[in-house]
Design a protein around this motif. Structure first.
Motif, PDB file in Angstrom:
ATOM      1  N   TYR A  86     -20.989   7.671   4.473  1.00  0.00           N
ATOM      2  CA  TYR A  86     -20.422   8.847   3.809  1.00  0.00           C
ATOM      3  C   TYR A  86     -20.929  10.121   4.480  1.00  0.00           C
ATOM      4  CZ  TYR A  86     -19.362  12.443   0.415  1.00  0.00           C
ATOM      5  OH  TYR A  86     -18.889  13.597  -0.175  1.00  0.00           O
ATOM      6  N   ARG A  87     -22.209  10.170   4.720  1.00  0.00           N
ATOM      7  CA  ARG A  87     -22.790  11.380   5.288  1.00  0.00           C
ATOM      8  C   ARG A  87     -22.349  11.591   6.730  1.00  0.00           C
ATOM      9  NH1 ARG A  87     -28.795  10.475   2.457  1.00  0.00           N
ATOM     10  NH2 ARG A  87     -27.960  10.589   0.315  1.00  0.00           N
ATOM     11  N   ARG A  88     -22.193  10.515   7.490  1.00  0.00           N
ATOM     12  CA  ARG A  88     -21.707  10.624   8.862  1.00  0.00           C
ATOM     13  C   ARG A  88     -20.283  11.175   8.888  1.00  0.00           C
ATOM     14  NH1 ARG A  88     -18.742   7.848  12.811  1.00  0.00           N
ATOM     15  NH2 ARG A  88     -17.989   6.332  11.276  1.00  0.00           N
ATOM     16  N   LEU A  89     -19.451  10.685   7.967  1.00  0.00           N
ATOM     17  CA  LEU A  89     -18.051  11.077   7.964  1.00  0.00           C
ATOM     18  C   LEU A  89     -17.816  12.471   7.393  1.00  0.00           C
ATOM     19  CD1 LEU A  89     -16.456   7.712   6.751  1.00  0.00           C
ATOM     20  CD2 LEU A  89     -16.265   8.705   9.040  1.00  0.00           C
ATOM     21  N   PHE A  90     -18.548  12.822   6.341  1.00  0.00           N
ATOM     22  CA  PHE A  90     -18.186  14.015   5.568  1.00  0.00           C
ATOM     23  C   PHE A  90     -19.234  15.123   5.532  1.00  0.00           C
ATOM     24  CE2 PHE A  90     -15.887  10.479   3.355  1.00  0.00           C
ATOM     25  CZ  PHE A  90     -14.621  10.816   3.807  1.00  0.00           C
ATOM     26  N   ILE A  91     -20.479  14.815   5.862  1.00  0.00           N
ATOM     27  CA  ILE A  91     -21.542  15.805   5.679  1.00  0.00           C
ATOM     28  C   ILE A  91     -22.147  16.265   7.005  1.00  0.00           C
ATOM     29  CG2 ILE A  91     -23.757  16.283   4.577  1.00  0.00           C
ATOM     30  CD1 ILE A  91     -21.447  15.898   2.623  1.00  0.00           C
ATOM     31  N   GLY A  92     -22.487  15.385   7.880  1.00  0.00           N
ATOM     32  CA  GLY A  92     -23.218  15.731   9.093  1.00  0.00           C
ATOM     33  C   GLY A  92     -24.694  15.383   8.944  1.00  0.00           C
ATOM     34  N   PRO A  93     -25.597  15.967   9.751  1.00  0.00           N
ATOM     35  CA  PRO A  93     -25.410  17.184  10.546  1.00  0.00           C
ATOM     36  C   PRO A  93     -24.673  16.992  11.876  1.00  0.00           C
ATOM     37  CG  PRO A  93     -27.633  16.368  10.835  1.00  0.00           C
ATOM     38  CD  PRO A  93     -26.979  15.469   9.817  1.00  0.00           C
ATOM     39  N   GLY A  94     -24.446  15.763  12.299  1.00  0.00           N
ATOM     40  CA  GLY A  94     -23.738  15.557  13.552  1.00  0.00           C
ATOM     41  C   GLY A  94     -22.272  15.939  13.438  1.00  0.00           C
ATOM     42  N   ALA A  95     -21.587  15.934  14.576  1.00  0.00           N
ATOM     43  CA  ALA A  95     -20.156  16.241  14.584  1.00  0.00           C
ATOM     44  C   ALA A  95     -19.404  15.199  13.765  1.00  0.00           C
ATOM     45  CB  ALA A  95     -19.632  16.257  16.016  1.00  0.00           C
ATOM     46  N   LYS A  96     -18.545  15.648  12.870  1.00  0.00           N
ATOM     47  CA  LYS A  96     -17.791  14.741  12.002  1.00  0.00           C
ATOM     48  C   LYS A  96     -16.612  14.150  12.779  1.00  0.00           C
ATOM     49  CE  LYS A  96     -18.903  17.756   8.126  1.00  0.00           C
ATOM     50  NZ  LYS A  96     -19.545  18.750   9.036  1.00  0.00           N
ATOM     51  N   PRO A  97     -16.453  12.839  12.772  1.00  0.00           N
ATOM     52  CA  PRO A  97     -15.346  12.243  13.520  1.00  0.00           C
ATOM     53  C   PRO A  97     -13.982  12.550  12.929  1.00  0.00           C
ATOM     54  CG  PRO A  97     -16.495  10.564  12.234  1.00  0.00           C
ATOM     55  CD  PRO A  97     -17.307  11.817  12.124  1.00  0.00           C
ATOM     56  N   ALA A  98     -13.931  12.835  11.628  1.00  0.00           N
ATOM     57  CA  ALA A  98     -12.670  13.185  10.965  1.00  0.00           C
ATOM     58  C   ALA A  98     -12.973  14.197   9.869  1.00  0.00           C
ATOM     59  CB  ALA A  98     -12.007  11.941  10.380  1.00  0.00           C
ATOM     60  N   PRO A  99     -13.108  15.463  10.215  1.00  0.00           N
ATOM     61  CA  PRO A  99     -13.453  16.480   9.217  1.00  0.00           C
ATOM     62  C   PRO A  99     -12.442  16.500   8.075  1.00  0.00           C
ATOM     63  CG  PRO A  99     -13.628  17.375  11.441  1.00  0.00           C
ATOM     64  CD  PRO A  99     -12.967  16.045  11.567  1.00  0.00           C
TER      65      PRO A  99
END
Length: 223
Positions: free
Chosen positions: A92-105
């Motif tokens: 969830y955090r990878r997709l929607f929060i970050g801190p890295g670049a979100k693959p599908a904002p």
């Protein structure tokens, strides 16, 4: 758009209210524990048969992915209660929060604005439409209104409170970009829950568009 009957509006509201929390709430720290637990306990086949606007087989397939993805979060607790496991939480955090670049904002203007930014022109157009139609913001001033979760929640609210405005909202501000985003999300997801969520939401919105007879002009996407 033709006049909508109560059953159709109820189905649209169900979709928005059911799906929105999974895009808005961190599974570990958010306020949607009950919603996650409800999906984890589903019989996907039976639920698919009842899911509105989507064929039974497709709905069941997507729901089965979501149930599968939540199984570790229930197995970790002796009582079988839901407690988000690390894989679900970090996805969830990878997709929607970050801190890295979100693959599908999860914001519409990232796809429809030439500069691929939040609070782009389409966000401001949506904000103006909401003011014109007396729709209050559902979040703070720092949160773009065109977040996928907020848009689903607004879809539900309109179906329940201002159904005369539902078709215009969907055809001008939501369905224009939602399918593109959800396809991107399904491809980017590395966890069955979020892939299933993306595919189910896409199929549901396609079904709503067909049921309401909406004409939607697809904009140019810059991402």
């Amino acid at each position: 758009m033709t006049d909508l009957d109560a059953a159709t509006l109820e189905g649209v509201a169900f979709l928005g209210n059911t799906l929105a929390p999974f895009f808005l709430q961190d599974p570990r720290t958010g306020s949607a524990e009950a919603e996650f637990a409800a999906v984890a306990a589903l019989d996907a086949q039976a639920a698919g048969a009842e899911w509105p606007f989507v064929g039974e087989e497709e709905a069941a397939r997507c729901l089965a992915m979501m149930v599968e993805g939540l199984a570790p979060s229930c197995a970790a607790e002796e009582s079988g209660a839901f407690a988000a496991d690390d894989d679900l939480t970090w996805e969830y955090r990878r997709l929607f929060i970050g801190p890295g670049a979100k693959p599908a904002p999860p914001w519409g203007s990232v796809y429809t604005d030439r500069e691929c930014v939040v609070f782009g022109a389409t966000t401001l157009e949506l904000r103006a439409w909401m003011r014109e139609h007396g729709v209050a913001r559902a979040a703070d001033e720092k949160t773009p209104e065109d977040h996928i979760g907020l848009m689903l929640a607004l879809m539900a609210w309109l179906a329940q409170n201002q159904p005369a405005d539902l078709g215009e909202f969907l055809s001008l501000h939501f369905l224009t970009w939602a399918g593109h985003f959800l396809d991107e999300l399904a491809d980017a997801a590395e966890h069955p829950f979020y892939e299933g969520l993306a595919r189910l939401t896409r199929a549901s919105l396609d079904g709503v568009q067909e049921a309401l007879g909406l004409e939607v002009v697809t904009p140019r996407f810059y991402r």
